[in-house]
Design a protein around this motif. Structure first.
Motif, PDB file in Angstrom:
ATOM      1  N   GLN A 136       0.758  -1.219  -0.063  1.00 43.94           N
ATOM      2  CA  GLN A 136       0.074  -0.010   0.053  1.00 43.94           C
ATOM      3  C   GLN A 136       0.869   1.170   0.174  1.00 43.94           C
ATOM      4  OE1 GLN A 136      -3.229   0.940  -0.216  1.00 43.94           O
ATOM      5  NE2 GLN A 136      -3.578  -1.304  -0.929  1.00 43.94           N
ATOM      6  N   LEU A 137       2.084   1.282   0.739  1.00 45.29           N
ATOM      7  CA  LEU A 137       2.735   2.220   0.923  1.00 45.29           C
ATOM      8  C   LEU A 137       3.549   2.517  -0.704  1.00 45.29           C
ATOM      9  CD1 LEU A 137       4.286   1.820   4.328  1.00 45.29           C
ATOM     10  CD2 LEU A 137       2.700   3.637   3.687  1.00 45.29           C
ATOM     11  N   ARG A 138       3.932   1.441  -1.245  1.00 44.39           N
ATOM     12  CA  ARG A 138       4.768   1.527  -2.591  1.00 44.39           C
ATOM     13  C   ARG A 138       3.652   1.817  -3.762  1.00 44.39           C
ATOM     14  NH1 ARG A 138       7.976  -3.566  -0.714  1.00 44.39           N
ATOM     15  NH2 ARG A 138       9.478  -2.513   0.600  1.00 44.39           N
ATOM     16  N   GLN A 139       2.325   1.465  -3.647  1.00 44.09           N
ATOM     17  CA  GLN A 139       1.253   1.382  -4.545  1.00 44.09           C
ATOM     18  C   GLN A 139       1.305   3.013  -5.244  1.00 44.09           C
ATOM     19  OE1 GLN A 139      -1.904  -1.182  -4.482  1.00 44.09           O
ATOM     20  NE2 GLN A 139      -3.095   0.691  -4.391  1.00 44.09           N
ATOM     21  N   GLY A 140       1.393   3.063  -6.434  1.00 45.00           N
ATOM     22  CA  GLY A 140       0.878   4.438  -6.936  1.00 45.00           C
ATOM     23  C   GLY A 140       1.954   5.393  -6.660  1.00 45.00           C
ATOM     24  N   THR A 141       3.243   5.154  -6.713  1.00 48.41           N
ATOM     25  CA  THR A 141       4.427   5.984  -6.736  1.00 48.41           C
ATOM     26  C   THR A 141       5.029   6.733  -7.772  1.00 48.41           C
ATOM     27  OG1 THR A 141       5.854   4.296  -6.288  1.00 48.41           O
ATOM     28  CG2 THR A 141       4.634   5.071  -4.257  1.00 48.41           C
ATOM     29  N   SER A 142       4.538   6.245  -8.963  1.00 50.03           N
ATOM     30  CA  SER A 142       5.147   6.984 -10.039  1.00 50.03           C
ATOM     31  C   SER A 142       4.488   8.681 -10.109  1.00 50.03           C
ATOM     32  CB  SER A 142       4.848   6.613 -11.365  1.00 50.03           C
ATOM     33  OG  SER A 142       3.193   6.561 -11.690  1.00 50.03           O
ATOM     34  N   PRO A 143       5.303   9.534 -10.666  1.00 48.46           N
ATOM     35  CA  PRO A 143       4.606  10.900 -10.674  1.00 48.46           C
ATOM     36  C   PRO A 143       3.169  10.970 -10.914  1.00 48.46           C
ATOM     37  CG  PRO A 143       6.705  11.094 -11.509  1.00 48.46           C
ATOM     38  CD  PRO A 143       6.444   9.436 -11.268  1.00 48.46           C
ATOM     39  N   GLY A 144       2.524  10.365 -12.190  1.00 51.60           N
ATOM     40  CA  GLY A 144       1.303  10.232 -12.624  1.00 51.60           C
ATOM     41  C   GLY A 144       0.393   9.786 -11.690  1.00 51.60           C
ATOM     42  N   ARG A 145       0.895   8.582 -11.125  1.00 53.42           N
ATOM     43  CA  ARG A 145      -0.015   7.932 -10.327  1.00 53.42           C
ATOM     44  C   ARG A 145      -0.093   8.657  -8.779  1.00 53.42           C
ATOM     45  NH1 ARG A 145      -3.377   4.632 -11.981  1.00 53.42           N
ATOM     46  NH2 ARG A 145      -3.312   3.079 -10.204  1.00 53.42           N
ATOM     47  N   LEU A 146       0.859   9.476  -8.543  1.00 51.92           N
ATOM     48  CA  LEU A 146       0.616  10.290  -7.393  1.00 51.92           C
ATOM     49  C   LEU A 146      -0.283  11.526  -7.686  1.00 51.92           C
ATOM     50  CD1 LEU A 146       4.378  10.247  -6.067  1.00 51.92           C
ATOM     51  CD2 LEU A 146       2.474   9.263  -4.779  1.00 51.92           C
ATOM     52  N   ALA A 147      -0.057  12.015  -8.752  1.00 53.19           N
ATOM     53  CA  ALA A 147      -0.955  13.113  -9.429  1.00 53.19           C
ATOM     54  C   ALA A 147      -2.369  12.533  -9.263  1.00 53.19           C
ATOM     55  CB  ALA A 147      -0.618  13.550 -10.404  1.00 53.19           C
ATOM     56  N   ALA A 148      -2.532  11.322  -9.883  1.00 53.71           N
ATOM     57  CA  ALA A 148      -3.942  10.849  -9.669  1.00 53.71           C
ATOM     58  C   ALA A 148      -4.489  10.684  -8.296  1.00 53.71           C
ATOM     59  CB  ALA A 148      -3.949   9.417 -10.467  1.00 53.71           C
ATOM     60  N   SER A 149      -3.514  10.082  -7.407  1.00 55.51           N
ATOM     61  CA  SER A 149      -4.106   9.852  -5.994  1.00 55.51           C
ATOM     62  C   SER A 149      -4.379  11.323  -5.234  1.00 55.51           C
ATOM     63  CB  SER A 149      -2.691   9.161  -5.259  1.00 55.51           C
ATOM     64  OG  SER A 149      -2.499   8.038  -5.743  1.00 55.51           O
ATOM     65  N   ILE A 150      -3.641  12.337  -5.519  1.00 58.00           N
ATOM     66  CA  ILE A 150      -3.989  13.401  -5.074  1.00 58.00           C
ATOM     67  C   ILE A 150      -5.298  14.315  -5.508  1.00 58.00           C
ATOM     68  CG2 ILE A 150      -3.166  16.008  -4.810  1.00 58.00           C
ATOM     69  CD1 ILE A 150      -0.263  15.070  -4.891  1.00 58.00           C
ATOM     70  N   ALA A 151      -5.506  13.818  -6.956  1.00 56.74           N
ATOM     71  CA  ALA A 151      -6.609  14.498  -7.451  1.00 56.74           C
ATOM     72  C   ALA A 151      -7.650  13.611  -7.076  1.00 56.74           C
ATOM     73  CB  ALA A 151      -6.751  14.401  -9.037  1.00 56.74           C
ATOM     74  N   ALA A 152      -7.801  12.157  -6.973  1.00 59.01           N
ATOM     75  CA  ALA A 152      -8.830  11.548  -6.605  1.00 59.01           C
ATOM     76  C   ALA A 152      -9.223  11.694  -5.065  1.00 59.01           C
ATOM     77  CB  ALA A 152      -8.618   9.887  -7.025  1.00 59.01           C
ATOM     78  N   GLY A 153      -8.261  11.674  -4.289  1.00 58.47           N
ATOM     79  CA  GLY A 153      -8.187  11.822  -2.781  1.00 58.47           C
ATOM     80  C   GLY A 153      -8.847  13.396  -2.665  1.00 58.47           C
ATOM     81  N   THR A 154      -8.634  14.408  -3.465  1.00 56.13           N
ATOM     82  CA  THR A 154      -9.350  15.621  -3.137  1.00 56.13           C
ATOM     83  C   THR A 154     -10.751  15.587  -3.479  1.00 56.13           C
ATOM     84  OG1 THR A 154      -7.278  16.794  -3.625  1.00 56.13           O
ATOM     85  CG2 THR A 154      -9.211  17.979  -4.009  1.00 56.13           C
ATOM     86  N   VAL A 155     -10.909  14.779  -4.754  1.00 53.86           N
ATOM     87  CA  VAL A 155     -12.522  14.601  -5.049  1.00 53.86           C
ATOM     88  C   VAL A 155     -13.268  13.795  -3.920  1.00 53.86           C
ATOM     89  CG1 VAL A 155     -13.912  13.723  -6.567  1.00 53.86           C
ATOM     90  CG2 VAL A 155     -11.887  15.062  -7.664  1.00 53.86           C
TER      91      VAL A 155
END
Length: 179
Positions: A34-53
């Protein structure tokens, strides 16, 4: 009967390894994944965007579960989304009324007089049927507005954070290469 001091230590070692591997398999590995999942720049940006929404969903008490499910299904970074969920709670509370008002306009409904504290106190004190009778349409109005604005918010946040995260990733790789 054998004394514990004379027991075969190989059996104990195998049992310890088995216990450790079960711990590693069922606890440590899923947490690290879970900590390592989605750690590419694009996936981190998607995590931030989805987390915001997900964190401004206009229903108090559902955002943690919503973030959890979205992160698991989309394989996004769970810790980032949950931290955002906590940080954006004040924003969520403010946006509830904004979403209700936008939804009322979209539905052509008359404005309902209420506050977030009124919603919370009614939820605590009244029956569920009374609560939905009083605030059900407001919830529908808020959900409508949130659903319409969610893709826009996701896009704005993603396009704002992705270039920054890519730049940080390149600088991080350059720093590693020079050392």
């Amino acid at each position: 009967m054998s004394h514990p001091a004379f027991m075969d230590t190989r059996h104990c070692a195998r049992e310890g390894e088995r216990r450790e591997s079960l711990f590693r398999r069922w606890v440590a590995r899923p947490v690290l994944d879970q900590l390592r999942q989605g750690t590419s720049p694009g996936r981190l940006a998607a995590s931030i965007a989805a987390g915001t929404v997900c964190s401004v969903l206009p229903f108090i008490g559902l955002t943690t579960l919503f973030n959890l499910v979205v992160a698991a299904v989309a394989r996004l970074n769970q810790p980032i989304m949950q931290v955002l969920n906590q940080l954006l709670t004040p924003v969520q509370l403010v946006l509830i009324l904004v979403y209700v008002r936008i939804g009322e306009r979209l539905w052509g409904a008359h404005p309902l007089s209420f506050s977030v504290s009124d919603v919370v106190s009614t939820f605590r004190e009244a029956s569920l049927s009374e609560f939905f009778a009083r605030f059900g349409m407001a919830g529908l109005h808020a959900l409508t507005a949130w659903t319409i604005t969610a893709p826009v918010v996701f896009g704005v946040v993603w396009f704002a954070t992705a270039p920054l995260l890519r730049r940080f990733a390149v600088r991080g790789l350059e720093g590693k290469a020079s050392s």
